[in-house]
Motif scaffolding. Sequence first.
Motif, mmCIF file in Angstrom:
data_model
loop_
_atom_site.group_PDB
_atom_site.id
_atom_site.type_symbol
_atom_site.label_atom_id
_atom_site.label_comp_id
_atom_site.label_asym_id
_atom_site.label_seq_id
_atom_site.Cartn_x
_atom_site.Cartn_y
_atom_site.Cartn_z
ATOM 1 N N GLU A 67 93.805 45.095 35.187
ATOM 2 C CA GLU A 67 92.569 45.389 34.494
ATOM 3 C C GLU A 67 91.582 45.946 35.513
ATOM 4 O OE1 GLU A 67 91.593 45.717 31.642
ATOM 5 O OE2 GLU A 67 89.460 45.892 32.039
ATOM 6 N N THR A 68 90.894 47.009 35.126
ATOM 7 C CA THR A 68 89.948 47.618 36.052
ATOM 8 C C THR A 68 88.646 47.880 35.318
ATOM 9 O OG1 THR A 68 89.462 49.602 37.340
ATOM 10 C CG2 THR A 68 90.978 49.860 35.506
ATOM 11 N N ARG A 69 87.559 47.812 36.038
ATOM 12 C CA ARG A 69 86.275 48.125 35.409
ATOM 13 C C ARG A 69 85.894 49.578 35.630
ATOM 14 N NH1 ARG A 69 83.030 43.127 37.609
ATOM 15 N NH2 ARG A 69 81.245 44.358 36.941
ATOM 16 N N ARG A 70 86.791 50.299 36.281
ATOM 17 C CA ARG A 70 86.592 51.735 36.408
ATOM 18 C C ARG A 70 87.865 52.377 35.869
ATOM 19 N NH1 ARG A 70 82.379 50.107 36.412
ATOM 20 N NH2 ARG A 70 80.759 50.121 38.000
ATOM 21 N N THR A 71 87.832 52.594 34.549
ATOM 22 C CA THR A 71 89.026 53.049 33.831
ATOM 23 C C THR A 71 89.706 54.209 34.560
ATOM 24 O OG1 THR A 71 87.780 52.481 31.863
ATOM 25 C CG2 THR A 71 89.817 53.712 31.525
ATOM 26 N N GLY A 72 91.019 54.117 34.639
ATOM 27 C CA GLY A 72 91.782 55.199 35.260
ATOM 28 C C GLY A 72 91.861 55.098 36.765
ATOM 29 N N ILE A 73 91.192 54.101 37.335
ATOM 30 C CA ILE A 73 91.244 53.897 38.783
ATOM 31 C C ILE A 73 91.853 52.517 39.027
ATOM 32 C CG2 ILE A 73 89.904 53.784 40.916
ATOM 33 C CD1 ILE A 73 87.772 55.505 39.534
ATOM 34 N N VAL A 102 77.927 60.074 27.443
ATOM 35 C CA VAL A 102 79.146 59.263 27.381
ATOM 36 C C VAL A 102 80.306 60.008 28.039
ATOM 37 C CG1 VAL A 102 80.808 58.146 25.843
ATOM 38 C CG2 VAL A 102 78.385 58.208 25.229
ATOM 39 N N ASN A 103 81.080 59.277 28.812
ATOM 40 C CA ASN A 103 82.328 59.815 29.348
ATOM 41 C C ASN A 103 83.448 59.138 28.571
ATOM 42 O OD1 ASN A 103 81.441 61.275 32.022
ATOM 43 N ND2 ASN A 103 80.260 59.384 31.847
ATOM 44 N N PRO A 104 83.873 59.753 27.489
ATOM 45 C CA PRO A 104 84.704 59.015 26.523
ATOM 46 C C PRO A 104 85.969 58.412 27.109
ATOM 47 C CG PRO A 104 83.944 61.065 25.582
ATOM 48 C CD PRO A 104 83.571 61.110 27.026
ATOM 49 N N THR A 105 86.600 59.055 28.066
ATOM 50 C CA THR A 105 87.861 58.472 28.532
ATOM 51 C C THR A 105 87.648 57.301 29.487
ATOM 52 O OG1 THR A 105 88.150 60.083 30.305
ATOM 53 C CG2 THR A 105 89.156 60.606 28.176
ATOM 54 N N ARG A 106 86.397 57.082 29.902
ATOM 55 C CA ARG A 106 86.131 55.856 30.653
ATOM 56 C C ARG A 106 85.934 54.669 29.709
ATOM 57 N NH1 ARG A 106 80.947 57.437 34.266
ATOM 58 N NH2 ARG A 106 81.734 59.289 35.316
#
Lengths: 744, 418, 201
Positions: free
Chosen positions: A476-482, A563-567
């Motif tokens: 689980e990450t709070r910076r999606t995709g990272i 908004v950065n939707p993929t985040r």
Amino acid sequence: MTERKTGVYLCSGCGIGASVDMSKLETIAKTEFKLEPKSHACLCNDDGVGLIKGDIDGGVNQVVVAACSSRVMVDRFAFEPVMTLRADLREKTTWSHPAGDEDTQMLAEDYLRMALASAPKVKAPEPWVDGDYSQRIMVLGGGVTGLTAAAQAAALGHEVLLVERSDRLGGRALEASKRLPHTPPYAQPQDNDIESLLAAVKASPHVSVKMNAVVTRTAGMPGKFAVTFADESIEHVGAIIIATGWRPYDATKLGHLGYGASPKVVTNVQMEGMLKTGSVSAKAVAFIQCAGSRDPDHLPYCSSVCCATSLKQALELIEKDPGTSCYVIYEEMRTPGVAEELYRTAQKAGVIFIKGKVKGVGADLTVTVADELVGQEVPLKGLDLVVLATGMVPNSTNPDAEASDKGPEQLIGDVDPEAPIKVAGYAGEAPADYTKRAQCTPEGGPLLNLQYRQGPHLPVLHDGFADSHYICFPYETRRTGIYTAGPVRRPMDWSEAAEDAQGAVLKAVQAVRSASAGAALHPRVGDLGYPKINLNQCTKCRRCTVECPFGAIDEDEKEYPQVNPTRCRRCGTCMGACPVRTISFDNYSVEFLTSQIKTVKIPDEFSGKPRLLLIACENDAIPALDQAAIKRHTWSAHVRVLPVRCLGSVSLLCISDALSVGYDGVMLMGCKPGDDYQCHFVKGSAMAAERLSKVGETLKSMMLEPERVVQVEASIADSDRLPTVIDDFVAQITKIGFNPFKGF
Amino acid sequence: MTNPSGSRTIMVVGGGISGITAAVEAAEAGFDVVLIEKTPTLGGRVAQMNRYFPKLCHPTCGLEINYQRIKKSKRISVYTMSTVAKVAGKTGGYTVTVKTKPRHVKPNCTACGDCAKVAETEVANPFNYGMNTVKAAYLPHGMAFPMRYVVDPSVAGTPEGEAIKAACTVGAVDLDQTEDSFDLQVGAIVWATGWRPYPAANLTAYRWSDLPNVVTNVEMERLASVDGPTKGKIVRPSDGAAPKTVALIQCAGSRDLNHLGYCSRICCLASMKHAAYVREQYADAQVDVYYIDLRAHDKLESFVQRLKRDPQVAFIKSKPSRIEAGENGNPVVCGENTLTREIYAKPYDLVVLATGMQPSVAEGEMPDLGGVDEYGFIFAEGEDISAGVAAGPLDVSMSVQSATAAACKAIRAVTTAH
Amino acid sequence: MSASPTPTGAYDLAFARWVYANVDGGDRMALCMQCGTCSGSCPIGAQMDHGPRKLFMMIRAGLKDQVLASDTIWNCVSCYNCVVRCPRKVPVTYILHDLATVALREGNAAAKASDNARFGSAFWWSAAKYGRTDERLVTAKYYWSFGLGGFIKRGMANQKIAMGMVKTKRMHIGMPHKVKGTGELAKILAKAAEIEARNHG
Ligand SMILES: Cc1cc2nc3c(=O)[nH]c(=O)nc-3n(C[C@H](O)[C@H](O)[C@H](O)COP(=O)(O)OP(=O)(O)OC[C@H]3O[C@@H](n4cnc5c(N)ncnc54)[C@H](O)[C@@H]3O)c2cc1C
């Protein structure tokens, strides 16, 4: 848009029909909502599902199923892309309330109304898709973890950009002598095979390597990251794996263990180098464990690999010269799992283990130990080398980069791992002298310099590691995709880091694939909705940008939210934060919630029937209530349960709407906030609590008692407790009396 | 390849937290998965636990999310009460023979519970390690997934069985089901078969078999759980009294060449959790932890520190040599305190043995695999893909990490095997 | 057999290594992880000065004199509880017995003076000489090891017990019992000594 055609299906199975009057429910659908319901004795069987499917073929494009809890028969009632709404007539009605009762009937009717009233407010979401997405994965750090990640991501068919700060790949493994055992019988140090890993990466046509590279900024979002380097080149990648590893704890802070006083006091890292180059000549060597680790003045955590590493080093020395005397001075020998084999090998080889605290290391290398097992303080004389098993500091920052002024605030680990235990009713009250342990945040600047409203750093835990706070979801990450992997996430050895790299690769692959489909990642996997903001009404209050647990919303030059939707992870915390309800999802909105609240029939005060609203988090509170129902526990039929994605998505407007239409009380029920939070969206329940803390004054100004609105913590195992919690609240509200706004 | 269409499918054997994770992670990356589970429900051992260290949160919370992921995924097929009898072929083209035991309840069960109302026979409840019984028609537990009843084979062919069958209004009870086996074509197999508690009966000096107030750590988890045999009240099994003194004995089997040669890694931490359970319920209880080395990796060290701050939790560096029966049959823990040299014999109301985790392979019931070590672990770098405790004694977050890696390996296997 | 070396300081491993190499079961002693099972299992663990667990640590710590002077090596009753329970399969009993032999062989004063050593040698004297133990002679020989004064003092103190034993036929008066063929016995013992010397020399 095609016209909405809602099909309504009522199930009388599982005791529902025997408990409530189905014909009255049908009438409500017909008269109040002008919809033609169909009833069925067992809607989940093939016949029932076939009925619905037939209607969909005939043009129905939204389905309302009034049957069991939305947690069950999910696959049976899934008709994508047609959206299904559920009204729970079974668990939260029939199974938890007396059959044939007037109040149970009213409850069933209201649950049906809630589903039908909210149906027009939502639609099957259209995903956000916009231009090109990169499927390329960037791996930051070229050590064992990074090399493994690069090789594996390439093997799964993704282009890889491998970024290394130094001028060579291989990381610390290059300076390491042998490896800890990793294949059976796990009893001996094994060969350092970094060269074969390097060769595999170099041979892969899908991996491009960028050496001497420092990231200066990272903008964008999953599928669309733009990474700028010090040489001003820009690379576009879809997901990022951070494999920046660790650095040894600064041994100059270990003067009390003799470091610096003599060149013969070395760290375990220096020792690796010496073993590799064969430059050790020592007849008597002491290994001092926990040099820095497990020491509140240095690193409070256990670095996990130092015990086994010292054993390995001792064995290497003895292999070269069987006459070498090796002493391991320890407080707890930690060789978990099959590493116990290495411990035994070392003992057999004659390594001596002394349990005790080191009192000092003299200039002549005499190590004084309070030997606890023999029970006396002993000087260890005649040593010609002292090895300090220094711990690991995570490279969750870039030590070479300047600490960013925006930085520190974002690095604060939000949980104190040593906070007094607070489980329901823990008998050991917090000792009075407890003070929050100082955080051990690594120094340095941000690794990626994220261009996020919430700062440039990766969030870290209290000990400085960029790890997940969730036991069940380590990626689980709070910076999606990272994603982080290897010792930057948790102290780990080579083999575990290589495994970890593969886990992170899979998450990165999912991230790039979901991003281009506009679909959410865990935990709302596949959700295609995303927050839409009506900027015309936005007051630029910034609550959404500040409160988003994932940093998904930035501010543009005009300070409007962007908004950065993929985040986005679709928790709805932004929606709950917005004071002017300008944020909504296609499949979730403030109106979706308030329409349900307002459609409930509020009996007047002469009926003697209060109405209470229970806004319950669907992650833990709802399953706990379902379990209570499975056990046939009962609770007051005056309560209407409104499931929400997360308490973070609950706007204060929901509460004021409820009170103004005449509910007598509102209870918010969600996961544990604070240290050891269990909120699935990090801080949703904490945000709800914060918002609620401001409600009291408003209520007072409305001449309402603040006790009418409460938030309670619920865990998924609370099925026996919650019915009482609910009933107690009803009793308390009854005591306060009816809401004076009723019927206004 | 015998069946090219099946060759991209991934089979996961074992539906504990590791198998579930491997399955959903692979499915969410776009691959079809079959998940094979031996018991009637998913969840494995963690479903039988009260809380997790160090957060003291409930395992069912994470399981619930994962079940939702399975329910929403169209790519995962779950086979419960199933095991793998035979594996033929190689990566990219396996034929797996799956054996199923009868549940006597068909998939159209709605979990309404009518069958249980008419059942009378009580059978040992495996969910509570046999510490209590359930009706012969039962839902394994409130969080069971799939949410379906089981009818115990003992009532098949009896009038009670017929009554159970008649009670089901949706016709889901089928008493004629028999053991069955069928073949599946898959491209990769992930072994996530987990562990069993090391049999405490083997530790004769600790008298688990004959002293009622000596329990194992897994039994302690059930005693502390709301859905356990005592509804979450930790009591002395002999008489239901509140324990005032509790001993937690580490390395009951682990690190012992007569039993399990390795360290099970999680027991010390599980015992910290058990100390917290006791102290949560009883303000006056004293808990003594007996240990050789307290093992708490990485940040979990903090969890030990938290318990060390509790003045009513004591740590005694000693592996007790034996347990004797004292007054009223209460256990008396005997041994040498290695730091003081005191030879003690201390009576307790309750003794919890921290028995280790033994890989399921060691139990048999599995086809021959490559890459199995002497203990039965299908080690991570061996020929077969393994996840979780099947690969080594891991805690949950390490298991999930290993399962995610296993999903990655399986995907690589099915995509590159062509 | 060479005499054991004497360490020059704390954790000088000279003695420990010698024990690992020369004492019966000493190689496995290296595996001791100080869990305490042995001392805790011992029926007379509380009476021993150190107990096996600590004694093993003292060997490593180079405390040779204290080890050889310890009563722990004399008090083992060979019940084997420690051996069957030891998680590292250390043959504790063998090690203790052999250390006792070492202590005597090296002339450790405390060892020689220890009750068990005296009794043991009296026992051995009788067994080797007659092929049997004669309660009266073993006791007399044992008492005699304390000198005349000790002999009289102990004899007087235990007079009543002795009388009781005679009465109940637990002890006889007259010629010592012995086996047939004591000459054969002597030969067997000589051979055994030869083998031992070969193995440990
Ligand atoms: C007392 C105790 C407390 C613990 N507490 C914690 C804690 O608080 N936190 C923590 O992180 N860890 C804890 N652990 C460790 C945790 O239990 C394991 O990490 C976890 O269970 C590993 O999950 P798994 O899926 O690998 O194995 P399992 O849970 O054993 O799951 C394996 C599954 O495979 C099935 N299976 C077995 N064989 C077959 C077969 N042949 N065919 C088909 N299916 C099969 C089983 O039925 C089971 O469902 C604890 C352990 C113990 C002993």
